[in-house]
Design a protein around this motif. Structure first.
Motif, PDB file in Angstrom:
ATOM      1  N   ARG A  94      36.128  42.211  39.778  1.00 30.53           N
ATOM      2  CA  ARG A  94      35.654  40.831  39.839  1.00 30.53           C
ATOM      3  C   ARG A  94      36.593  39.902  39.082  1.00 30.53           C
ATOM      4  N   GLN A  95      36.908  38.777  39.721  1.00 30.69           N
ATOM      5  CA  GLN A  95      37.790  37.785  39.106  1.00 30.69           C
ATOM      6  C   GLN A  95      37.321  36.404  39.542  1.00 30.69           C
ATOM      7  N   ARG A  96      36.894  35.620  38.602  1.00 33.55           N
ATOM      8  CA  ARG A  96      36.246  34.348  38.912  1.00 33.55           C
ATOM      9  C   ARG A  96      37.162  33.372  39.657  1.00 33.55           C
ATOM     10  N   ASP A  97      38.439  33.389  39.323  1.00 34.35           N
ATOM     11  CA  ASP A  97      39.350  32.416  39.933  1.00 34.35           C
ATOM     12  C   ASP A  97      40.212  33.046  41.025  1.00 34.35           C
ATOM     13  N   GLU A 134      31.690  36.817  47.969  1.00 35.02           N
ATOM     14  CA  GLU A 134      32.951  36.430  47.353  1.00 35.02           C
ATOM     15  C   GLU A 134      33.412  35.084  47.913  1.00 35.02           C
TER      16      GLU A 134
END
Length: 312
Positions: A94-97, A134
Motif C-alpha cells: 500500500r502506498q498512499r501517493d 485503489e
C-alpha cells in the motif's frame, strides 16, 4: 534482485528484496496478460510487433530519488499504424501517493518519448493482500476550468473472483490464481483448480515457461505437503493419466520439496545408523504414489534397492 520500499511506523522507507519472478512472468507473457485483464485493449494491439525495452531510470521528484520502471514495452497500435509504449508497474504494497507516482512516471516518459511514440499506456497491477479500491485517477481543476485529468489502467488481483478464471487456458491466470479473491475455506479448492489448469497448460507450453508459471504461483500458495499429496491422489484416482502427468511436472513444482524431505529423512537415518527408518520412509513414499524410479533417482540408489527396501 529487485527492491521495493516498505513504509515503517515512522513514515520512512527501507529497501527489501523482492522476487523477480513476477516481473519475468509479465515479460514472458505480456500478450496473455493484456488479453486476460484488458480484452478491449488487446483488440487494439498487434502483438507480433512487441519488444521489451531496457529499464528506464527516472528521477522521482516526490521522493527525490531515482527509480527504475518495472516493465516498458514497445508494441504496435493498429488504428494508428504506429508503435506505442506500454508501461506496466506492479505494486505489492500500500502506498498512499501511488497514483501521483504513476503520473510522474508517465510525464517523464512523455518528456523523453513524445516525438517517438504517439501514445503511452500506463498500467498498474495491485497484488497486496488487503481488498480495497485503489485510486487510479489524478485530477486538478478550478471552478472555471479542468487543469489535469490523468487516468491509468489497473487490475486489483484480490478483487478478482478466482472462479472466473479456472476454465481459462491463459498461463497468467494460472500463475496469479492464488493472488485472487477467495476465503480460507476455498484454499484447497483453489489449489486443486490450479493443478488442473497446469495439466491443461503443459500440453502447449515448454518446460521453461511452465516452470516460470509454477515458480510465480508458489510465491503465493501456502505450502502444505499433506494437502497436496491428498489432491494428487484424488486426481490420480479420477484419471490415472492426469496423475501420471502431474508426477512428471513435479521437478518444476513441489516435487523438489518432497524429494528434499525424503533425502533429509534418509540422511538423518544414515547418520544415526537407523536402517529401519530408511525402509519406513521408502515404504511411506511408495504408498503415497511415488514410483520406484522416482525414489531411486532422488536418493541416488538403484531401483532394485528401492524395491528391496520397499518390500521389507
Amino acid at each position: 534482485m529487485e527492491f521495493i520500499e516498505l513504509e515503517d511506523k515512522k513514515g520512512s522507507y527501507q529497501a527489501v528484496p523482492h522476487d523477480e519472478a513476477f516481473k519475468k512472468l509479465l515479460q514472458t507473457f505480456f500478450a496473455e496478460f493484456i488479453a486476460l485483464f484488458f480484452p478491449e485493449l488487446d483488440r487494439l494491439l498487434d502483438h507480433t510487433h512487441t519488444r521489451l525495452l531496457m529499464q528506464e531510470l527516472l528521477v522521482d521528484v516526490v521522493g527525490q530519488e531515482s527509480r527504475s520502471l518495472d516493465l516498458l514495452v514497445e508494441t504496435r497500435y493498429k488504428s494508428l499504424d504506429a508503435f506505442i509504449l506500454v508501461h506496466i508497474e506492479p505494486q505489492s504494497y500500500r502506498q498512499r501517493d501511488f497514483h501521483e507516482r504513476m503520473f510522474i512516471y508517465f510525464s517523464r516518459l512523455f518528456e523523453k518519448y513524445r516525438k517517438t511514440y504517439p501514445l503511452i499506456i500506463p498500467i498498474a497491477i495491485f497484488s497486496a493482500d488487503d481488498v480495497r479500491e485503489e485510486q487510479n485517477i489524478l485530477t486538478m481543476s478550478i471552478p472555471e476550468q479542468d487543469i489535469l485529468f490523468f487516468h491509468f489502467y489497473k487490475v486489483e488481483l484480490r478483487r478478482q473472483n478466482w472462479r472466473s478464471f479456472i476454465t481459462s487456458d491463459n498461463p497468467v491466470a494460472a500463475a496469479l490464481l492464488a493472488k485472487m479473491g477467495y476465503n480460507k475455506k476455498e484454499e484447497r479448492e483453489v489449489r486443486t483448480a490450479y493443478l488442473r489448469m497446469i495439466l491443461r497448460l503443459q500440453i502447449n507450453l515448454d518446460d521453461a515457461r511452465l516452470a516460470l508459471i509454477m515458480s510465480v504461483a508458489d510465491l503465493y500458495f501456502e505450502p502444505d505437503i499433506e494437502r497436496d499429496q491428498e489432491i494428487l491422489r484424488e486426481i490420480s484416482k479420477e484419471n490415472p493419466q492426469e496423475g501420471e502427468k502431474i508426477m512428471k511436472l513435479m521437478p518444476a513444482w513441489s516435487r523438489a520439496g518432497y524429494e528434499e524431505g525424503i533425502k533429509e529423512g534418509i540422511e538423518k537415518g544414515e547418520e544415526n545408523g537407523k536402517t529401519m527408518e530408511r525402509k519406513v520412509i521408502i515404504q511411506k513414499f511408495l504408498g503415497k504414489g511415488f514410483s520406484p524410479e522416482q525414489l531411486a533417482e532422488t536418493l541416488e540408489i538403484s531401483v532394485d534397492e528401492v524395491m528391496k527396501l520397499g518390500k521389507q
